[in-house]
Design an enzyme around this catalytic site. Structure first.
Site, PDB file in Angstrom:
ATOM      1  CD  GLU A 163      -2.912  -1.335   2.454  1.00 27.41           C
ATOM      2  OE1 GLU A 163      -2.792  -0.181   3.184  1.00 27.41           O
ATOM      3  OE2 GLU A 163      -3.766  -2.171   2.371  1.00 27.41           O
ATOM      4  CG  ASN A 204      -0.659  -7.044  -1.161  1.00 31.61           C
ATOM      5  OD1 ASN A 204      -1.006  -7.850  -2.147  1.00 31.61           O
ATOM      6  ND2 ASN A 204      -1.292  -6.662  -0.249  1.00 31.61           N
ATOM      7  CG  HIS A 240      -9.599  -5.964   0.910  1.00 33.40           C
ATOM      8  ND1 HIS A 240      -9.997  -7.044   1.796  1.00 33.40           N
ATOM      9  CD2 HIS A 240      -8.292  -5.764   1.185  1.00 33.40           C
ATOM     10  CE1 HIS A 240      -8.859  -7.608   2.229  1.00 33.40           C
ATOM     11  NE2 HIS A 240      -7.695  -6.668   2.072  1.00 33.40           N
ATOM     12  CD  GLU A 268      -4.275  -7.957   1.688  1.00 33.31           C
ATOM     13  OE1 GLU A 268      -5.454  -7.294   2.363  1.00 33.31           O
ATOM     14  OE2 GLU A 268      -3.239  -7.594   1.840  1.00 33.31           O
ATOM     15  CG  ASP A 270     -12.527  -9.097   2.153  1.00 35.06           C
ATOM     16  OD1 ASP A 270     -12.660  -7.871   1.166  1.00 35.06           O
ATOM     17  OD2 ASP A 270     -12.175  -9.009   3.140  1.00 35.06           O
TER      18      ASP A 270
END
Length: 356
Positions: A163, A204, A240, A268, A270
């Site tokens: 990030e 990432n 996400h 990651e 979801d």
């Protein structure tokens, strides 16, 4: 004529007796072939992973059994972040991360390390550090090389920097940029590679699917590292995301990442059902089907990129009950393919259908 019939009958009787004796002899009965159970790790053409909570792995057998059954790649949800591993300047606490790595090795699972450098999850001693530029550089290098060195040969890949791009497309004004400038990103990759030349190294970030602003900035950063000769093996798309995100944006995020030529990790995933964070929101079969369709669209787009670039898909934690989203946003949500009772949701079958 009668004697001929009698002889035929006798031969038939002998033949039947022989057949019967061989058919009931356990020594000659072929064993039934076992049908392999349908699970994510058995059924998908690339690695399927979960970020896991070490406390739940230790204390909850249902949680641990589901991880063992369904996944062949493991990421530490928090146990390998800076504050967890390195709480004081001269203190490293390895126990939780070691537990996870040892579990993975014993279970034949891959370990993906998360994360060597982030602007969050820093211990107070780092946030309050008053050193010179050289001392900050040593802090960065020592942490990365101590951690990567500790897990050398056991952790196959790392999110080296996490990030570093803000939502507006600029380099995030983190403590690392303030103390070391933007080139610290490339040096972090160099330090990790020096510590374990065989480890795969990833950048990432979240938000590739938001639109072109952040996505382009991430791709520019990654391509810049490549052009400078800095070893980078892959790009992590956190994903996400939410059920309202368009399939087109999701597919573009995946295909443009693959266009870099690097390995692509959906790292990651979801899919939130309550993006407006309404307190009275309820779970319905219609929402479950919408979520399933979104998981299928993502898996289908991912399966379309070159096989050599498919590092795998990792979901962020295991079941709806363990997800970070409800607690982080103080609202109900059900973002994962397993419900709070460890049962498969429609999204589970949709993931399998995404590669058909």
């Amino acid at each position: 004529m009668a004697s001929g019939l009698l002889l035929s009958a006798s031969l038939l009787a002998i033949s039947c007796a022989k057949y019967q004796s061989t058919s009931i002899d356990p020594g000659v009965i072929a064993p039934l072939k076992q049908v392999e159970e349908i699970t994510l790790q058995n059924s998908m053409p690339f690695a399927m992973g979960a970020a896991v909570n070490v406390s739940l792995m230790k204390s909850n057998a249902n949680y641990r059994d589901l991880v063992t059954k369904e996944f062949n790649s493991i990421t530490a949800e928090n146990a390998m972040k800076f504050a967890s591993l390195h709480p004081a300047k001269d203190t490293y606490t390895w126990s939780d991360a070691d537990y996870l790595v040892n579990y993975a090795i014993a279970s034949g699972k891959r370990v993906h390390g998360h994360t060597l450098n982030w602007y969050k999850s820093l211990p107070d001693w780092v946030n309050n550090f008053q050193g010179t530029t050289a001392e900050w550089e040593n802090l960065l290098k020592t942490h990365i090389q101590t951690v990567v060195g500790h897990f050398k040969g056991k952790v196959v890949s790392w999110d080296v920097v996490n990030e570093a791009i803000a939502d507006d497309g600029t380099i995030r004004n983190s403590i690392w940029v303030q103390k070391l400038g933007t080139d610290y990103i490339g040096r972090a990759f160099q330090y990790a590679h020096e510590a374990d030349p065989d480890a795969l190294l990833f950048y990432n970030d979240y938000g590739h699917e938001f639109g072109p602003t952040k996505r382009t900035a991430i791709l520019n950063l990654v391509n810049s590292l490549k052009s400078k000769g800095i070893l980078i093996d892959g790009i992590g798309l956190q994903m996400h995301t939410r059920v309202t995100q368009t399939d087109a944006n999701l597919a573009t995020a995946i295909s443009t990442a693959a266009a870099t030529g690097l390995k692509v990790h959906i790292s990651e995933i979801d899919i939130a059902l309550n993006p407006d964070r309404a307190q009275s929101f309820t779970y319905t079969s219609t929402l479950a089907d919408q979520q399933a369709a979104k998981y299928k669209a993502i898996v289908k787009a991912y399966n379309a990129i070159p096989k050599a670039q498919q590092f795998g898909i990792t979901q962020w934690n295991v079941t709806d009950a363990d997800s970070w989203i409800p607690s982080n946003y103080s609202c109900p949500d059900w973002p994962l393919p397993f419900d709070g009772q460890y049962q498969r949701k429609p999204a589970y079958q949709a993931i399998l259908d995404g590669v058909k």
